[in-house]
Each structure stands twice: as structure tokens, then as C-alpha cells.
Scaffold this active site. Sequence first.
Site, PDB file in Angstrom:
ATOM      1  N   LYS A 170      10.718  -2.804   7.437  1.00 50.06           N
ATOM      2  CA  LYS A 170      10.179  -3.092   6.085  1.00 50.06           C
ATOM      3  C   LYS A 170      10.462  -1.953   5.120  1.00 50.06           C
ATOM      4  CE  LYS A 170       5.751  -3.592   6.875  1.00 50.06           C
ATOM      5  NZ  LYS A 170       5.480  -3.569   8.304  1.00 50.06           N
ATOM      6  N   ARG A 173      -2.079  -7.524   4.783  1.00 51.99           N
ATOM      7  CA  ARG A 173      -2.085  -7.516   6.244  1.00 51.99           C
ATOM      8  C   ARG A 173      -3.126  -8.465   6.812  1.00 51.99           C
ATOM      9  NH1 ARG A 173       0.275  -2.180   6.461  1.00 51.99           N
ATOM     10  NH2 ARG A 173       0.694  -1.473   8.570  1.00 51.99           N
ATOM     11  N   ARG A 198      11.948   6.805  16.318  1.00 43.90           N
ATOM     12  CA  ARG A 198      11.741   6.928  14.876  1.00 43.90           C
ATOM     13  C   ARG A 198      11.168   8.305  14.523  1.00 43.90           C
ATOM     14  NH1 ARG A 198       8.610   2.685  10.957  1.00 43.90           N
ATOM     15  NH2 ARG A 198       6.628   3.566  11.643  1.00 43.90           N
ATOM     16  N   ARG A 230       5.855  10.582  13.227  1.00 42.83           N
ATOM     17  CA  ARG A 230       4.641  10.284  12.482  1.00 42.83           C
ATOM     18  C   ARG A 230       3.496  10.261  13.484  1.00 42.83           C
ATOM     19  NH1 ARG A 230       5.416   4.854   9.013  1.00 42.83           N
ATOM     20  NH2 ARG A 230       3.495   4.298  10.082  1.00 42.83           N
ATOM     21  N   ARG A 234      -1.272  -0.481  17.122  1.00 48.40           N
ATOM     22  CA  ARG A 234      -0.851  -1.038  15.828  1.00 48.40           C
ATOM     23  C   ARG A 234      -0.217  -2.411  16.002  1.00 48.40           C
ATOM     24  NH1 ARG A 234       2.820   3.492  14.133  1.00 48.40           N
ATOM     25  NH2 ARG A 234       3.512   2.178  12.425  1.00 48.40           N
TER      26      ARG A 234
HETATM   27  P1  ADP Z   1       3.466   0.284   9.820  1.00 42.40           P
HETATM   28  O1  ADP Z   1       4.653   1.004  10.294  1.00 42.40           O
HETATM   29  O2  ADP Z   1       2.384   0.083  10.854  1.00 42.40           O
HETATM   30  O3  ADP Z   1       3.801  -0.977   9.066  1.00 42.40           O
HETATM   31  P2  ADP Z   1       2.385   1.472   7.399  1.00 42.40           P
HETATM   32  O4  ADP Z   1       3.063   2.700   6.934  1.00 42.40           O
HETATM   33  O5  ADP Z   1       2.582   0.209   6.603  1.00 42.40           O
HETATM   34  O6  ADP Z   1       2.773   1.322   8.906  1.00 42.40           O
HETATM   35  O7  ADP Z   1       0.797   1.727   7.496  1.00 42.40           O
HETATM   36  C1  ADP Z   1       0.268   2.810   8.225  1.00 42.40           C
HETATM   37  C2  ADP Z   1      -1.235   2.643   8.377  1.00 42.40           C
HETATM   38  O8  ADP Z   1      -1.866   2.560   7.089  1.00 42.40           O
HETATM   39  C3  ADP Z   1      -1.694   1.379   9.093  1.00 42.40           C
HETATM   40  O9  ADP Z   1      -1.671   1.520  10.507  1.00 42.40           O
HETATM   41  C4  ADP Z   1      -3.127   1.211   8.545  1.00 42.40           C
HETATM   42  O10 ADP Z   1      -4.019   2.107   9.182  1.00 42.40           O
HETATM   43  C5  ADP Z   1      -2.975   1.662   7.107  1.00 42.40           C
HETATM   44  N1  ADP Z   1      -2.675   0.532   6.173  1.00 42.40           N
HETATM   45  C6  ADP Z   1      -1.544   0.414   5.419  1.00 42.40           C
HETATM   46  N2  ADP Z   1      -1.580  -0.721   4.685  1.00 42.40           N
HETATM   47  C7  ADP Z   1      -2.763  -1.332   4.992  1.00 42.40           C
HETATM   48  C8  ADP Z   1      -3.369  -2.547   4.592  1.00 42.40           C
HETATM   49  N3  ADP Z   1      -2.770  -3.394   3.713  1.00 42.40           N
HETATM   50  N4  ADP Z   1      -4.574  -2.864   5.114  1.00 42.40           N
HETATM   51  C9  ADP Z   1      -5.190  -2.048   5.986  1.00 42.40           C
HETATM   52  N5  ADP Z   1      -4.674  -0.890   6.422  1.00 42.40           N
HETATM   53  C10 ADP Z   1      -3.456  -0.517   5.945  1.00 42.40           C
END
Ligand code: ADP
Length: 217
Positions: free
Chosen positions: A16, A91, A127, A160, A171
Site C-alpha cells: 500500500k 480499517r 522489510r 520498524r 497485525r
Molecule cells: P500496516 O503496515 O500494518 O498497514 P500502518 O503503517 O498502516 O501499518 O499502521 C501502523 C499502525 O498504526 C497499525 O498497526 C495501528 O496500530 C495504527 N493505525 C494506522 N491506521 C489505523 C486506523 N485507520 N485505525 C486504527 N489504527 C490504525
Amino acid sequence: MTVVNVVLIGPPGCGKGTQAVRLAERYGIPHISTGEILRGAVRAGSELGRQVADTLVKGSLVSDDLMTDLVRDRLVRPDTARGFVLDGFPRTVGQSRALDEMMGAALMIVMLIDVADAEIIRRMGTRRVCDACRLTQSVSDALHPDSEPCPYCGGNLVRRPDDEPETVRHRLATYTAYATAVIEHYRRRPWFAIVDGRQHSDQVAAAMAAHIDRLCS
Ligand code: ADP
């Protein structure tokens, strides 16, 4: 003026972020990553950062109310006048409904990047993010990651904190628990598309651009 509002959904590690950057460049619109906004807040030590730090490390979800307020505030900024690429939101179904309300009658293109769990776990093992230029990339040797500097700026490539294998599994489980309902929420809308995320990232990018151009031209 063509407005391009794009929302990318898909499991962690599906690409993404990479695709969002490409789309943002192609259409001249901002890339809005909720994960990046939250990680930035943690790094800055702001009130928001203190509120979400534990949740991020665990790989759980921040509350719908907090996320919805954050995205609503971001989407009214003037740089979104020609559109945006939203990455990481919605989400949950609650977030999807809130986004529908924010968008009203405006066209919003939702695309799911589909990748199987086994492939996700493999990708997350390699990653890394550069601690200087913040570019996400993959290392060729996951066992000796420290031997490779960032090829773009020479910075250190670091994992990360939420890419540790245990957190990745959590996750993924969190994603699976909520995503089915989010996909169901959008599935029948005419602008929804599923893109095969196992393809080369150039092909994923081309498939997305073709879908957007079909709807927006
Ligand atoms: P991923 O690689 O899991 O898609 P992101 O960078 O999008 O990671 O998000 C990292 C973290 O930020 C998630 O695991 C969550 O804790 C939090 N987060 C991000 N966006 C949301 C959302 N829309 N709702 C709830 N938590 C979120």
C-alpha cells in the site's frame, strides 16, 4: 479540474505504502498514511504520540473516534483540493461509514491490494526503513541486515518496531478480523477494484492507474 480521491486497503506489507507514493506522484496529490502520521506523532513525543505509542507497538488498532477525527482534520487541508491517496484508513466498518459521510457525493475509488498471508510474513522479514530518508525497502539478507546501508542516502536500514515477527502475526490477525467486513462494505460499489498484489510493483501500479483513469477521465 479532475479530482482523484483514492483509498487503498489491504493487509500490512501488501505494498500500500509503495503504491500510494507512486499514485501521489502520478496524480500530483498528497499521500496520507495514517500509520506514518501516528509514527511521526510518537517520534515527536506529542500528546497524540503518547496516546497511541503502546497500541502501535502491540500492533493493535487505535480507536475509531481518534482515527476518524485525525483523518477528518487531514482531509480538509487545502492540499487535498485535487484529491488524495489515503493509506491505512478505513480499517473497520465504523471508519468506513465515517469516511462515506466525510466524502458525501464525491467520487472515491477504493482499491484492495490482495496478497496471501504466507507472502506477507515472508516480505515483512526483509522489510526495513531508512532511519535518515525514511524510505521503505527490502534487504536481500534478512540475517545480516546491518551490513547493508541505505542505497539512496547511506543511512541505516532498521526494522520498524511493529515489524517484529510476533507483532506482524498480531497485525495480520487484526487485519483479518476487520477487513472482511470493510471489503463487504465496498464490494458492490462500481468504483471498487481488487488488484493482485503478488505482481511486480510496476504491474500493480499500472493496474491501479488504468482503473483510476477509466473512472476519472
Ligand atoms: P500496516 O503496515 O500494518 O498497514 P500502518 O503503517 O498502516 O501499518 O499502521 C501502523 C499502525 O498504526 C497499525 O498497526 C495501528 O496500530 C495504527 N493505525 C494506522 N491506521 C489505523 C486506523 N485507520 N485505525 C486504527 N489504527 C490504525
